[in-house]
Write a protein that holds these residues in place. Sequence first.
Motif, short mmCIF file in Angstrom:
data_model
loop_
_atom_site.label_atom_id
_atom_site.label_comp_id
_atom_site.label_asym_id
_atom_site.label_seq_id
_atom_site.Cartn_x
_atom_site.Cartn_y
_atom_site.Cartn_z
N THR A 206 0.82 -1.21 0.00
CA THR A 206 0.00 0.00 0.00
C THR A 206 0.86 1.27 0.00
O THR A 206 0.32 2.36 0.11
N SER B 216 -6.74 0.46 -0.72
CA SER B 216 -6.32 0.18 -2.08
C SER B 216 -4.88 -0.31 -2.03
O SER B 216 -4.21 -0.17 -1.01
N ARG B 217 -4.44 -0.91 -3.12
CA ARG B 217 -3.08 -1.45 -3.18
C ARG B 217 -2.45 -1.08 -4.51
O ARG B 217 -3.14 -0.73 -5.46
N ASP C 67 -0.68 -3.30 -6.26
CA ASP C 67 -0.53 -4.50 -7.09
C ASP C 67 -1.85 -5.05 -7.59
O ASP C 67 -1.86 -6.03 -8.34
N THR C 68 -2.97 -4.49 -7.17
CA THR C 68 -4.26 -4.98 -7.63
C THR C 68 -4.96 -3.96 -8.52
O THR C 68 -5.93 -4.30 -9.18
N GLU C 69 -4.49 -2.73 -8.50
CA GLU C 69 -5.12 -1.68 -9.30
C GLU C 69 -4.04 -0.85 -9.98
O GLU C 69 -2.92 -0.76 -9.52
#
Lengths: 483, 282
Positions: free
Chosen positions: B168, B194-195, B197-199
Amino acid sequence: MKKINNINRAFILLTVLSVMFACERGLSDDVEFASFPTTGDIFTDAPVGLTDEFFVSFDPAGGANPEGFGTDDNEAFEGTSSIRIDVPAPNDPNGGFIGGIFLDRGAGRDLSGYDALTFWARASTTANIGLFGFGTDFGENKFSVGKLNTQLSTDWRKYTIPIPDASKLIQEKGMFIFSAGGLDIIDSVPNGNEIGFTFWIDELRFENLGTVAQPRPRIFNGQDVMQQGFTDTSVTVVGLSQTFNLEDGSNTTVEPAASYFDFKSSNLDVAIVNELGEVSIIGEGTAIITAQLAGVLAEGSLTLEVGGSFDAADTPPVRDPADVISIFSDAYTNVDNLNFAVFNDSDVQIETQNLGGDNIVNYNNLTFVGLGWDGTENVSAMEFLHIDVQVTSSMSPNLTIELIDFGADNADGGGDDTGGGFSVPASQLVEGTWVGIDIPVNGFTLGTGGGFFGSPNLNNISRVVLVSNGGSFAVDNIYFYRD
Amino acid sequence: MKKIFKNRIAAYTLVFTMVLLGCNTDETQTVATFDNLVLEDNFDIDGVIDTTIWNFDIGDGTAQGIPGWGNNELQYYTDRPDNATVENGFLLITAKEEAFNGAQYTSARLQTKNKFQQQYGRFEARIRLPYGQGMWPAFWLLGDDSDGSIWPQIGEIDIMENVGDEPTQIFGTVHGPGYSGAESVSKNYTLENSRVDTEFHVYGIEWGPNYINYYIDDVLYNQITPEDIDEETNGQGEWVFNDRPFYIILNVAVGGNLPGPPNSETEFPQTMLVDYVRVYQQ
């Protein structure tokens, strides 16, 4: 008729209108919607939306201690109160461990908008809690999730139990589960020397963190398992887990129930698999069992090579009933009330199987098991004990067969019991092939695991015992006979 | 009835418009001053990395005189499609665990030296990062060294760096004489809910004379000025960002001084996806 119809129509219209007007007054609190509450909170300073007796203990008959659970107004991470759990010592008269669930008060909650169960916790000493989780409702437990072995610290810290696939949880009643035993500071073997401690839980809720990521589901512990299968048998998908990467960069693994997974068979003519991960083998050929969890392919698989049905042992020859005393065979009349495991070690798996009318018994992971029946049998006039054995695991096991005689009192104990064993030669233990073994009745000369000296009396035979080193066997046609 | 209804729509429209106006960027920010797009790579052609823009750095840094790329990094950079390619509109830089020319890992590092260099402007890229212990992805600028100057005199502007065990957090940094390496001037930004590596997130700077503004998405999270350098270095540091043009670098390092090596829980391969790189000037 027409007129009446019109009146009816008018009446219906009036009714509809009045219902509509009634709606203007707003909905009653009693109105039930088809969807379920989305409340995330479980315990803040008090239980939220839980049953009045919100803690439902594991069964005290199984050793659970229902007395150590409560709330504590002197300890809280936030607010004024927390859940307090006093973990008992193993010898506590009220029960040697503590655990249970929190049940939703209503019909269940819609948790599909959340991605984790979170809570704050601290303990009176650094200690390991065996189980935290949710989804267990003491009903179907269909969507249970458990995280094993969480270490608590003496300061308040936040713990996160990820939801494997929240879209499944549209009506969940199992809000929380925990189980804890005493702290072992000496040898980490559960042997009664553990000590009790206390831990507290606060701000227990489902949350949408947005940072629960990188799902990695597994079946069969991530291994690609190859196995020979037989028609009309079943196997179960085991080794289920799901690993997530959390906000702090750490990986957390939970054990989800099978119902979170979507299982698939590559060949529906060979094997089918249901939502509980039970694989039914229905035809010959090859089938690969795989699974997805929330659209992510699980690591691990099961490849079943099915060559046909499991062959039954040869049917024993027809004999004069006077020449046979049968323990377990479909060819003869057996002893009364045969019990396939009067005694056994706890790891052995026992299942009976019907192969087109011929019953067999499977002993998997066998160390010892005793077959018993009502009364005793005088086999002194017989010449041999016959037993059909097939090795069903790939290891090369050993097998010893023992006879136990209850003596003149026809009862277990009493000082007159005798017993002896016969070690089956390795050449007669063949994987995948039935072998008929005929042991002379005076051949049971070895001492037994139970302490008998060998060469038992034969007038009051009461047990046939199978002893191995963890081998797996199919067994059929156990009988004494003379030619 | 009809008329009243229409008026209602008009009223709603007015409210909606006002809300929209209310969302306009704060005019005190300098975002809008760099609005002349001078470089854009949207990575739109599958399998093709545009070599009119990008060079590959190859190797483990030994040939460049800095083994481990100056940070004890563990990867060997290649220009193989295994490590860098374009797919579905994204540049993919992939770190792999494999024995290669004496290294345990391979990855890629693309840069624009002598192909695109610019002093000042707005540099931004939309990126989804890899994750896991030991991952060290970056989007950064180095100063042109054709006049013989060497680092840190040439200056380094790290627009975005991340270590894979902090999914994050990102950080923006400048290096220069008196404030380089571990003594660099840096600031973290932590994403909420939110992160990295996912978005996808947009990482950028606005760089002008005597300032560098750092932003992620629509959040301006840091401004670095010569005064900050003075303050951080007790007057020893030299502002070198008014001197020369800089070029762009995109890379995924594995291991090294900052993130530490991968561990048994690090999943390979790991890929950084870049949706676009854009540069604006005034």
